[in-house]
Design a protein around this motif. Sequence first.
Motif, PDB file in Angstrom:
ATOM      1  N   ASP A  96      13.106  -3.766  22.260  1.00  0.00           N
ATOM      2  CA  ASP A  96      14.061  -4.209  23.277  1.00  0.00           C
ATOM      3  C   ASP A  96      14.321  -5.716  23.237  1.00  0.00           C
ATOM      4  O   ASP A  96      15.260  -6.196  23.849  1.00  0.00           O
ATOM      5  N   ARG A  97      13.525  -6.465  22.480  1.00  0.00           N
ATOM      6  CA  ARG A  97      13.763  -7.905  22.355  1.00  0.00           C
ATOM      7  C   ARG A  97      14.619  -8.255  21.146  1.00  0.00           C
ATOM      8  O   ARG A  97      15.015  -9.407  20.981  1.00  0.00           O
ATOM      9  N   VAL A  98      14.896  -7.287  20.271  1.00  0.00           N
ATOM     10  CA  VAL A  98      15.630  -7.541  19.026  1.00  0.00           C
ATOM     11  C   VAL A  98      17.028  -6.935  19.108  1.00  0.00           C
ATOM     12  O   VAL A  98      17.184  -5.767  19.458  1.00  0.00           O
ATOM     13  N   THR A  99      18.026  -7.740  18.762  1.00  0.00           N
ATOM     14  CA  THR A  99      19.404  -7.263  18.675  1.00  0.00           C
ATOM     15  C   THR A  99      19.926  -7.572  17.283  1.00  0.00           C
ATOM     16  O   THR A  99      19.950  -8.729  16.861  1.00  0.00           O
ATOM     17  N   ASP A 100      20.301  -6.531  16.543  1.00  0.00           N
ATOM     18  CA  ASP A 100      20.903  -6.677  15.213  1.00  0.00           C
ATOM     19  C   ASP A 100      22.415  -6.580  15.357  1.00  0.00           C
ATOM     20  O   ASP A 100      22.913  -5.662  16.021  1.00  0.00           O
ATOM     21  N   VAL A 101      23.135  -7.527  14.758  1.00  0.00           N
ATOM     22  CA  VAL A 101      24.597  -7.469  14.798  1.00  0.00           C
ATOM     23  C   VAL A 101      25.154  -7.673  13.394  1.00  0.00           C
ATOM     24  O   VAL A 101      24.614  -8.442  12.601  1.00  0.00           O
ATOM     25  N   LEU A 102      26.227  -6.955  13.115  1.00  0.00           N
ATOM     26  CA  LEU A 102      26.967  -7.158  11.879  1.00  0.00           C
ATOM     27  C   LEU A 102      28.111  -8.108  12.169  1.00  0.00           C
ATOM     28  O   LEU A 102      28.805  -7.954  13.178  1.00  0.00           O
ATOM     29  N   VAL A 103      28.284  -9.095  11.311  1.00  0.00           N
ATOM     30  CA  VAL A 103      29.379 -10.052  11.439  1.00  0.00           C
ATOM     31  C   VAL A 103      30.090 -10.157  10.102  1.00  0.00           C
ATOM     32  O   VAL A 103      29.605  -9.665   9.089  1.00  0.00           O
ATOM     33  N   THR A 104      31.235 -10.809  10.109  1.00  0.00           N
ATOM     34  CA  THR A 104      31.981 -11.018   8.877  1.00  0.00           C
ATOM     35  C   THR A 104      31.780 -12.458   8.432  1.00  0.00           C
ATOM     36  O   THR A 104      32.218 -13.388   9.105  1.00  0.00           O
ATOM     37  N   ALA A 135      11.269 -14.563  23.602  1.00  0.00           N
ATOM     38  CA  ALA A 135      11.862 -13.729  24.650  1.00  0.00           C
ATOM     39  C   ALA A 135      12.962 -12.828  24.113  1.00  0.00           C
ATOM     40  O   ALA A 135      13.117 -11.690  24.560  1.00  0.00           O
ATOM     41  N   ALA A 136      13.759 -13.328  23.159  1.00  0.00           N
ATOM     42  CA  ALA A 136      14.873 -12.550  22.598  1.00  0.00           C
ATOM     43  C   ALA A 136      15.089 -12.969  21.153  1.00  0.00           C
ATOM     44  O   ALA A 136      14.896 -14.133  20.797  1.00  0.00           O
ATOM     45  N   TRP A 137      15.521 -12.005  20.337  1.00  0.00           N
ATOM     46  CA  TRP A 137      15.747 -12.246  18.906  1.00  0.00           C
ATOM     47  C   TRP A 137      17.101 -11.674  18.547  1.00  0.00           C
ATOM     48  O   TRP A 137      17.346 -10.480  18.715  1.00  0.00           O
ATOM     49  N   ARG A 138      18.008 -12.514  18.061  1.00  0.00           N
ATOM     50  CA  ARG A 138      19.341 -12.096  17.598  1.00  0.00           C
ATOM     51  C   ARG A 138      19.360 -12.221  16.084  1.00  0.00           C
ATOM     52  O   ARG A 138      19.176 -13.309  15.542  1.00  0.00           O
ATOM     53  N   ASN A 139      19.571 -11.106  15.388  1.00  0.00           N
ATOM     54  CA  ASN A 139      19.627 -11.077  13.930  1.00  0.00           C
ATOM     55  C   ASN A 139      21.040 -10.708  13.503  1.00  0.00           C
ATOM     56  O   ASN A 139      21.537  -9.636  13.844  1.00  0.00           O
ATOM     57  N   ALA A 140      21.700 -11.578  12.751  1.00  0.00           N
ATOM     58  CA  ALA A 140      23.078 -11.331  12.310  1.00  0.00           C
ATOM     59  C   ALA A 140      23.138 -11.293  10.790  1.00  0.00           C
ATOM     60  O   ALA A 140      22.499 -12.091  10.105  1.00  0.00           O
ATOM     61  N   SER A 141      23.931 -10.363  10.278  1.00  0.00           N
ATOM     62  CA  SER A 141      24.109 -10.271   8.833  1.00  0.00           C
ATOM     63  C   SER A 141      25.492  -9.725   8.517  1.00  0.00           C
ATOM     64  O   SER A 141      26.155  -9.131   9.368  1.00  0.00           O
ATOM     65  N   ASP A 142      25.895  -9.956   7.288  1.00  0.00           N
ATOM     66  CA  ASP A 142      27.153  -9.456   6.739  1.00  0.00           C
ATOM     67  C   ASP A 142      26.791  -8.354   5.737  1.00  0.00           C
ATOM     68  O   ASP A 142      25.835  -8.510   4.972  1.00  0.00           O
ATOM     69  N   LEU A 143      27.539  -7.274   5.733  1.00  0.00           N
ATOM     70  CA  LEU A 143      27.233  -6.167   4.821  1.00  0.00           C
ATOM     71  C   LEU A 143      27.262  -6.590   3.358  1.00  0.00           C
ATOM     72  O   LEU A 143      26.632  -5.956   2.516  1.00  0.00           O
ATOM     73  N   ARG A 144      27.971  -7.676   3.035  1.00  0.00           N
ATOM     74  CA  ARG A 144      28.075  -8.127   1.644  1.00  0.00           C
ATOM     75  C   ARG A 144      27.058  -9.199   1.290  1.00  0.00           C
ATOM     76  O   ARG A 144      27.030  -9.675   0.160  1.00  0.00           O
ATOM     77  N   HIS A 146      19.925  -4.601   7.091  1.00  0.00           N
ATOM     78  CA  HIS A 146      20.553  -5.332   8.192  1.00  0.00           C
ATOM     79  C   HIS A 146      19.893  -5.111   9.551  1.00  0.00           C
ATOM     80  O   HIS A 146      20.356  -5.658  10.536  1.00  0.00           O
ATOM     81  N   THR A 147      18.845  -4.309   9.602  1.00  0.00           N
ATOM     82  CA  THR A 147      18.262  -3.989  10.898  1.00  0.00           C
ATOM     83  C   THR A 147      16.786  -4.354  10.956  1.00  0.00           C
ATOM     84  O   THR A 147      15.963  -3.792  10.248  1.00  0.00           O
ATOM     85  N   LEU A 148      16.470  -5.289  11.819  1.00  0.00           N
ATOM     86  CA  LEU A 148      15.076  -5.666  12.078  1.00  0.00           C
ATOM     87  C   LEU A 148      14.480  -4.815  13.196  1.00  0.00           C
ATOM     88  O   LEU A 148      13.274  -4.575  13.225  1.00  0.00           O
ATOM     89  N   ARG A 149      15.338  -4.388  14.081  1.00  0.00           N
ATOM     90  CA  ARG A 149      14.891  -3.745  15.317  1.00  0.00           C
ATOM     91  C   ARG A 149      13.902  -2.599  15.116  1.00  0.00           C
ATOM     92  O   ARG A 149      12.921  -2.511  15.856  1.00  0.00           O
ATOM     93  N   PRO A 150      14.103  -1.690  14.165  1.00  0.00           N
ATOM     94  CA  PRO A 150      13.155  -0.573  14.063  1.00  0.00           C
ATOM     95  C   PRO A 150      11.742  -0.999  13.645  1.00  0.00           C
ATOM     96  O   PRO A 150      10.785  -0.304  13.950  1.00  0.00           O
ATOM     97  N   GLU A 151      11.624  -2.123  12.944  1.00  0.00           N
ATOM     98  CA  GLU A 151      10.326  -2.510  12.393  1.00  0.00           C
ATOM     99  C   GLU A 151       9.619  -3.616  13.163  1.00  0.00           C
ATOM    100  O   GLU A 151       8.433  -3.828  12.986  1.00  0.00           O
ATOM    101  N   TYR A 152      10.359  -4.352  13.987  1.00  0.00           N
ATOM    102  CA  TYR A 152       9.774  -5.488  14.698  1.00  0.00           C
ATOM    103  C   TYR A 152       9.724  -5.160  16.189  1.00  0.00           C
ATOM    104  O   TYR A 152      10.699  -5.331  16.910  1.00  0.00           O
ATOM    105  N   ALA A 153       8.565  -4.690  16.638  1.00  0.00           N
ATOM    106  CA  ALA A 153       8.393  -4.302  18.038  1.00  0.00           C
ATOM    107  C   ALA A 153       7.979  -5.518  18.867  1.00  0.00           C
ATOM    108  O   ALA A 153       7.397  -6.455  18.322  1.00  0.00           O
TER     109      ALA A 153
END
Length: 196
Positions: free
Chosen positions: A157-165, A131-140, A147-154
């Motif tokens: 609207d179910r994919v949210t990419d977030v940058l974290v520390t 139903a929903a996919w949360r993808n988190a990554s650190d730039l390092r 860091h972004t799954l959203r453009p390739e995994y259709a």
Amino acid sequence: MTYLADTLAQTEAAPEPGPADALPLEVVPLPRPGRTALFRALVQHAFKDVYAYFFGGAGPAMRAVMQEALDGLDGGPLVVVGHSLGTVIAYEVLRERKRDVALLVTVGSPLAITEIQDRLARPPAVPDGVAAWRNASDLRDLVALDHTLRPEYAPEDRVTDVLVTNDSRNHHSIDAYLSQHPVREPVLRIFGDGPG
């Protein structure tokens, strides 16, 4: 401290989590056979578990462990959390079997890297039933180079990419990822312990 400010600026610059146009690192500019040979050589020396999964014949056994764990679950909302190579294993198992999953959480994932996508059994897409996919990554994080799954995994609207520390020593530690609010919050919300 400078890095924290840079990460926050990157996150705030995007109106919504999603494609990060400013992060162009994506693919080795070689034909697929050349990329595969280079990828194979790199992981053979640097990432033994990844080599075993994709080239050493251990993939089916690794996926079987997760399949057994899923088979043993019944009732209630299901949240699947994967880290590093575990995100690839979780993704492939969920693509193989339709299973209702309220939330798939991937942290430190290499799933956006073209050389990883080249090796997947099925083309990139949100697994049926997720139903929903949360993808988190650190730039390092050197494992999550893209860091972004959203453009390739259709569907996107179910994919949210977030940058974290991730302030662990290697910026890839699962403990540091799981302590981040953008990772914990959707899980807590599903189980009724978070903000509504």
